[in-house]
Design a protein around this motif. Structure first.
Motif, PDB file in Angstrom:
ATOM      1  N   ILE A   1      11.344 -25.035  -0.453  1.00 23.83           N
ATOM      2  CA  ILE A   1       9.936 -24.780  -0.744  1.00 23.83           C
ATOM      3  C   ILE A   1       9.386 -25.993  -1.481  1.00 23.83           C
ATOM      4  O   ILE A   1      10.013 -26.485  -2.422  1.00 23.83           O
ATOM      5  CB  ILE A   1       9.792 -23.532  -1.648  1.00 23.83           C
ATOM      6  N   ARG A   2       8.239 -26.439  -1.046  1.00 23.05           N
ATOM      7  CA  ARG A   2       7.591 -27.540  -1.758  1.00 23.05           C
ATOM      8  C   ARG A   2       6.388 -26.974  -2.496  1.00 23.05           C
ATOM      9  O   ARG A   2       5.571 -26.280  -1.911  1.00 23.05           O
ATOM     10  CB  ARG A   2       7.151 -28.609  -0.756  1.00 23.05           C
ATOM     11  N   LEU A   3       6.313 -27.246  -3.784  1.00 21.27           N
ATOM     12  CA  LEU A   3       5.197 -26.746  -4.587  1.00 21.27           C
ATOM     13  C   LEU A   3       4.316 -27.918  -4.997  1.00 21.27           C
ATOM     14  O   LEU A   3       4.805 -28.884  -5.586  1.00 21.27           O
ATOM     15  CB  LEU A   3       5.718 -26.044  -5.846  1.00 21.27           C
ATOM     16  N   THR A   4       3.033 -27.794  -4.698  1.00 19.34           N
ATOM     17  CA  THR A   4       2.117 -28.888  -4.991  1.00 19.34           C
ATOM     18  C   THR A   4       1.041 -28.416  -5.963  1.00 19.34           C
ATOM     19  O   THR A   4       0.202 -27.596  -5.612  1.00 19.34           O
ATOM     20  CB  THR A   4       1.441 -29.395  -3.699  1.00 19.34           C
ATOM     21  N   PRO A   5       1.067 -28.947  -7.178  1.00 19.82           N
ATOM     22  CA  PRO A   5       0.020 -28.592  -8.145  1.00 19.82           C
ATOM     23  C   PRO A   5      -1.213 -29.461  -7.908  1.00 19.82           C
ATOM     24  O   PRO A   5      -1.264 -30.216  -6.933  1.00 19.82           O
ATOM     25  CB  PRO A   5       0.677 -28.917  -9.474  1.00 19.82           C
ATOM     26  N   ARG A   6      -2.186 -29.375  -8.805  1.00 21.29           N
ATOM     27  CA  ARG A   6      -3.436 -30.129  -8.599  1.00 21.29           C
ATOM     28  C   ARG A   6      -3.212 -31.633  -8.554  1.00 21.29           C
ATOM     29  O   ARG A   6      -3.937 -32.352  -7.885  1.00 21.29           O
ATOM     30  CB  ARG A   6      -4.456 -29.752  -9.674  1.00 21.29           C
ATOM     31  N   ASN A   7      -2.207 -32.120  -9.250  1.00 19.61           N
ATOM     32  CA  ASN A   7      -1.830 -33.532  -9.139  1.00 19.61           C
ATOM     33  C   ASN A   7      -0.652 -33.631  -8.167  1.00 19.61           C
ATOM     34  O   ASN A   7       0.474 -33.260  -8.521  1.00 19.61           O
ATOM     35  CB  ASN A   7      -1.442 -34.078 -10.507  1.00 19.61           C
ATOM     36  N   PRO A   8      -0.889 -34.134  -6.965  1.00 17.63           N
ATOM     37  CA  PRO A   8       0.182 -34.136  -5.954  1.00 17.63           C
ATOM     38  C   PRO A   8       1.409 -34.946  -6.386  1.00 17.63           C
ATOM     39  O   PRO A   8       2.497 -34.739  -5.858  1.00 17.63           O
ATOM     40  CB  PRO A   8      -0.481 -34.742  -4.712  1.00 17.63           C
ATOM     41  N   GLU A   9       1.209 -35.842  -7.355  1.00 18.69           N
ATOM     42  CA  GLU A   9       2.375 -36.603  -7.840  1.00 18.69           C
ATOM     43  C   GLU A   9       3.352 -35.717  -8.617  1.00 18.69           C
ATOM     44  O   GLU A   9       4.478 -36.115  -8.886  1.00 18.69           O
ATOM     45  CB  GLU A   9       1.916 -37.760  -8.732  1.00 18.69           C
ATOM     46  N   ARG A  10       2.892 -34.535  -9.013  1.00 22.40           N
ATOM     47  CA  ARG A  10       3.777 -33.605  -9.731  1.00 22.40           C
ATOM     48  C   ARG A  10       4.344 -32.545  -8.802  1.00 22.40           C
ATOM     49  O   ARG A  10       4.802 -31.494  -9.267  1.00 22.40           O
ATOM     50  CB  ARG A  10       3.005 -32.912 -10.854  1.00 22.40           C
ATOM     51  N   ALA A  11       4.282 -32.800  -7.501  1.00 23.06           N
ATOM     52  CA  ALA A  11       4.864 -31.846  -6.550  1.00 23.06           C
ATOM     53  C   ALA A  11       6.378 -31.805  -6.744  1.00 23.06           C
ATOM     54  O   ALA A  11       6.996 -32.801  -7.134  1.00 23.06           O
ATOM     55  CB  ALA A  11       4.527 -32.253  -5.122  1.00 23.06           C
ATOM     56  N   VAL A  12       6.965 -30.657  -6.517  1.00 19.47           N
ATOM     57  CA  VAL A  12       8.419 -30.506  -6.654  1.00 19.47           C
ATOM     58  C   VAL A  12       8.974 -29.802  -5.421  1.00 19.47           C
ATOM     59  O   VAL A  12       8.257 -29.107  -4.706  1.00 19.47           O
ATOM     60  CB  VAL A  12       8.792 -29.682  -7.907  1.00 19.47           C
ATOM     61  N   ARG A  13      10.256 -29.987  -5.206  1.00 18.13           N
ATOM     62  CA  ARG A  13      10.919 -29.327  -4.094  1.00 18.13           C
ATOM     63  C   ARG A  13      11.959 -28.370  -4.641  1.00 18.13           C
ATOM     64  O   ARG A  13      12.768 -28.723  -5.495  1.00 18.13           O
ATOM     65  CB  ARG A  13      11.580 -30.376  -3.205  1.00 18.13           C
ATOM     66  N   LEU A  14      11.953 -27.158  -4.127  1.00 16.59           N
ATOM     67  CA  LEU A  14      12.970 -26.160  -4.501  1.00 16.59           C
ATOM     68  C   LEU A  14      13.849 -25.974  -3.270  1.00 16.59           C
ATOM     69  O   LEU A  14      13.442 -25.318  -2.303  1.00 16.59           O
ATOM     70  CB  LEU A  14      12.307 -24.837  -4.890  1.00 16.59           C
ATOM     71  N   GLY A  15      15.026 -26.561  -3.314  1.00 14.63           N
ATOM     72  CA  GLY A  15      15.917 -26.446  -2.174  1.00 14.63           C
ATOM     73  C   GLY A  15      16.712 -27.719  -1.990  1.00 14.63           C
ATOM     74  O   GLY A  15      16.562 -28.670  -2.763  1.00 14.63           O
ATOM     75  N   GLY A  16      17.551 -27.732  -0.993  1.00 16.78           N
ATOM     76  CA  GLY A  16      18.360 -28.911  -0.699  1.00 16.78           C
ATOM     77  C   GLY A  16      19.237 -29.275  -1.882  1.00 16.78           C
ATOM     78  O   GLY A  16      19.841 -28.414  -2.514  1.00 16.78           O
ATOM     79  N   ARG A  17      19.272 -30.538  -2.212  1.00 10.80           N
ATOM     80  CA  ARG A  17      20.098 -30.983  -3.331  1.00 10.80           C
ATOM     81  C   ARG A  17      19.256 -31.189  -4.582  1.00 10.80           C
ATOM     82  O   ARG A  17      19.685 -31.850  -5.524  1.00 10.80           O
ATOM     83  CB  ARG A  17      20.814 -32.289  -2.965  1.00 10.80           C
TER      84      ARG A  17
END
Lengths: 505, 505
Positions: A97-113
């Protein structure tokens, strides 16, 4: 940008910390039990769902599940789900899952490694060594959100203290406004009622410059669903699963497992119930919206037979975490773990319990570390000092997990030959040029010898942490936000306030 | 048995702790670097031994290595060893070592999936919260040996404080007598001179009812060899490797690696030197006695560029530990790691650093955890409270590593069905009957809520640990020993004292 306040834009330059980054966990996940035993827990969970069932107080969910073929007993609100329905739902869960807050540079990924972190969530109290322990206020929340923003190793928001000085029906509005303006990291949504979820998601959509409908196309927030173990979904939690799924936003399905209290006094029984309750949520979410993002949550632990309290952060919790990681991999779901501890203050026990919880999360291959910073008193209080100290633990873990470069340059055979037996490397060009970057630079840990440490005040790590959160607050830089976005948020809050907010159902 | 002092035979019944056991580490060892990179470090070490060589101040060793085909430069005492000699020596190292002290029930295995622990070793000072910090004395040593004996999770002796009140030339005699009578666990031998080694080994042989020659047939003690990185073996350490091998006793070959000071400021360079110096010791030991027991020691860390002090227990040390485990497996040698920390007192940093070090040791597949209990001040002091707190960390780790039983009984589906949704398991027969045994029972960690904890005195974990070491000392039971053995030990000590003891060379 506020050019009239240039000092507020200054970075917290005095705090040496790791840069913002998506952490990578290179460790092969550690299995504590065999694959056959994983399957035994899976089959036990299926059997529980089929034969014992889940009691769910929310009629809409019962209707949806009955429609999907589950056997629903309206008299005692019991839903029994066949394994075919579960297997069908598992086909559409997302592995990442990729989560993108209002600042796309603070997006995070939940999954993989990847390993992602979020600040502590939910304590009604907060404490620091300067001002003492107190009920949480909006001012405290603001400070703790600033710490969330200031420390790069905290990648998503929690709900770092409950602002008890704000009337309940307006609280979610005030807290979310603070979260969306003081931080630009992924916000948290409390699933307390249908109206509140919609309010908060609408605000998060506004922050991204989107309508609520557009927001649903791209996950940007998250919420925790704590089921009432054993096998009970209450109305707010069930609404949470369904409405978050409807809006395309992820929930962390995390049963409240206390072996010996809410489950049998065995790890196996605890994990069977944990899995059954997670799978119930998976089915519900996928029926509402196939592909809706969900996490396998594992906060399973035992009850301390001596006190009747949950044994947060003790050894049996780490065992559950390792098994939880195995179950999540079985289902190809991202896994949520926690930086739990039972200690009331940031003392030795607090340090070792938290470190163990974090290391176990990494060993389990967890993708999300909840309560990564700040948790004391079994979650009833947020400690400012613990916030900093936890950042140290998680940063250290992150550094530990970086495979060092091994090549001709770093093996440095020429440098070793030049220095020769009995020499030293203090003055080599490499040592001098990498002085500040070669190794982990601790936030709080210190290598001063006893005499120097004593002369510097003989302070404990917790006492040293005080200066660091103070510095972080002093140097806090508000993240960029378009003034029109703030206006839109304020307009929404004003309108919803005028309408009476959202009382708890 | 001393029937006139029955109270001294009582077990420390009030301290709930795990039984004496050989710990098993079920975790698959965690590789931080690739197999190719392991080989790169191996080749770098071989190249260092071949081209740069080791400076060794002990002529007997130079002669032995020259005889074996090494190139020896007597002018600067440099020994260059070809890779064929190294490969030959590696053929005879043992993958597992069994150590048998005077009580065969306290035998331990170093190798395979076992994890063995030893108490802190070498501090000149000790401290506790009641009596404060002080130079070590024979009385302190006695107390700390009693703690070593009392806590089951500490499986071998360290040298828990230096008895500075005993004249140097008699110190090894007094300390070893104390160790052999107050504990029945594997004793430690300090390699400080040829005479001392012989004295101590003779006493350990007496304790087992054997001659020194018989003692050599069955390993029963251990010693640490800290080389002077880079690439220097001094006389005592070289004598240690040779004499311990001659007597069939194991050494932990542990270079003193401080990247940025004694090695290049890279992990790769640090591990290349660590490996080269270990391999030098391997060659020397196997030339003296093929099959002589040796361990791959890894206490590698960086220097804190800010203080110039070793960064004990910080993140880069954990990375070295993980790679050290990989190197040891490359050579099929047992691996030694450590419970290191930089903290001066048992505070939060002490807790998290030690927990990380212990977890890293387990993840690395280490077979021996040195300094498992008691280490503070970077090894310059032993803390009584930290001793207890470390026992908690290691016990917790041991519990975490026990795969729980997963079967029809423990999955407990009938019990869950009987309780049903929304019920609780406090009163089930299983919960009641396993009340005390189902889950980990902490030594110090507490799950009391804030109010109860405050009412109980609001004590930190370190403060709570005081009562536990006091209790352990109060309830200490001297291990059985044949009076004739004590007489023989005393006679030996008397004779060697009369002869003037053994001054440092």
């Amino acid at each position: 940008m506020r050019p009239d306040k240039p000092h507020r834009r200054r970075r917290a330059a005095d705090i040496v910390q790791m840069p913002w980054q998506q952490l990578v966990n290179p460790l092969p996940p550690t299995p504590l039990i065999s694959e056959d035993e994983v399957e035994a827990i899976h089959r036990a969970a299926l059997q529980l769902l089929e034969t014992v069932g889940v009691r769910c107080a929310f009629g809409e969910a019962r209707a949806l599940l009955a429609h999907a073929g589950a056997s629903v007993d309206e008299a005692d609100q019991r839903i029994r789900i066949g394994r075919d329905i579960v297997e069908e739902a598992l086909k559409t869960v997302r592995a990442e899952i990729r989560l993108t807050p209002r600042n796309p540079e603070r997006a995070v990924r939940l999954g993989g490694r990847h390993l992602t972190t979020a600040a502590v969530l939910g304590p009604p109290n907060c404490t620091d060594l300067v001002r003492g322990r107190r009920s949480g206020s909006l001012a405290d929340l603001g400070e703790l959100l600033k710490l969330t923003q200031a420390f790069n190793i905290v990648q998503m928001n929690g709900w770092p203290v409950e602002p008890l000085d704000v009337e309940v029906r307006f609280r979610h509005l005030a807290a979310t406004r603070a979260m969306l303006t003081l931080t630009d990291k992924v916000p948290y949504v409390f699933c307390q009622s249908r109206q509140r979820i919609e309010d908060v998601l609408t605000m998060c959509a506004i922050a991204r410059g989107e309508t609520l409908e557009e927001f649903g196309d791209r996950p940007g927030v998250f919420s925790i669903i704590n089921t009432n173990t054993p096998l009970t979904y209450d109305v707010p939690m069930t609404v949470g699963v369904m409405d978050m799924a409807r809006h395309g936003q992820p929930v962390l399905l995390t049963p409240f497992i206390m072996a010996g209290a809410s489950t049998p006094a065995t790890i196996a029984g605890a994990m069977a119930l944990n899995t059954a309750e997670v799978l119930f949520g998976v089915v519900l979410s996928q029926l509402v919206r196939p592909g809706a993002p969900v996490l396998y949550g594992c906060a399973a632990m035992n009850v301390d037979m001596k006190t009747g309290a949950p044994a947060y952060g003790l050894a049996d919790m780490q065992r559950c975490t390792l098994i939880g990681g195995q179950m999540a991999r079985r289902y190809r779901m991202p896994m949520r773990s926690s930086n739990f501890s039972s200690a009331n203050i940031p003392d030795f026990a607090s340090g070792y319990e938290s470190a163990n919880a974090c290391f176990a999360a990494a060993a389990a291959g967890a993708h999300l570390l909840m309560h990564a910073a700040g948790w004391v008193e079994g979650g009833l209080c947020t400690s400012y000092e613990k916030f900093v100290l936890d950042c140290e633990i998680v940063q250290s873990l992150a550094q530990t997990l970086v495979p060092p470069r091994i090549d001709a340059d770093t093996l440095a055979l020429t440098e070793i030959a030049e220095v020769g037996p009995g020499g030293h490397f203090f003055g080599t060009p490499r040592t001098i040029s990498t002085f500040e970057t070669a190794f982990y630079r601790p936030l709080v840990s210190a290598t001063q010898n006893y005499g120097a440490w004593l002369e510097a005040g003989g302070k404990s790590a917790a006492e040293r942490a005080t200066a660091i959160w103070q510095e972080a607050l002093n140097h806090y830089a508000e993240p960029d936000i378009d003034p029109s976005t703030v206006e839109a948020l304020d307009a929404f809050v004003a309108r919803r306030t005028e309408q009476g907010g959202a009382p708890l159902d």
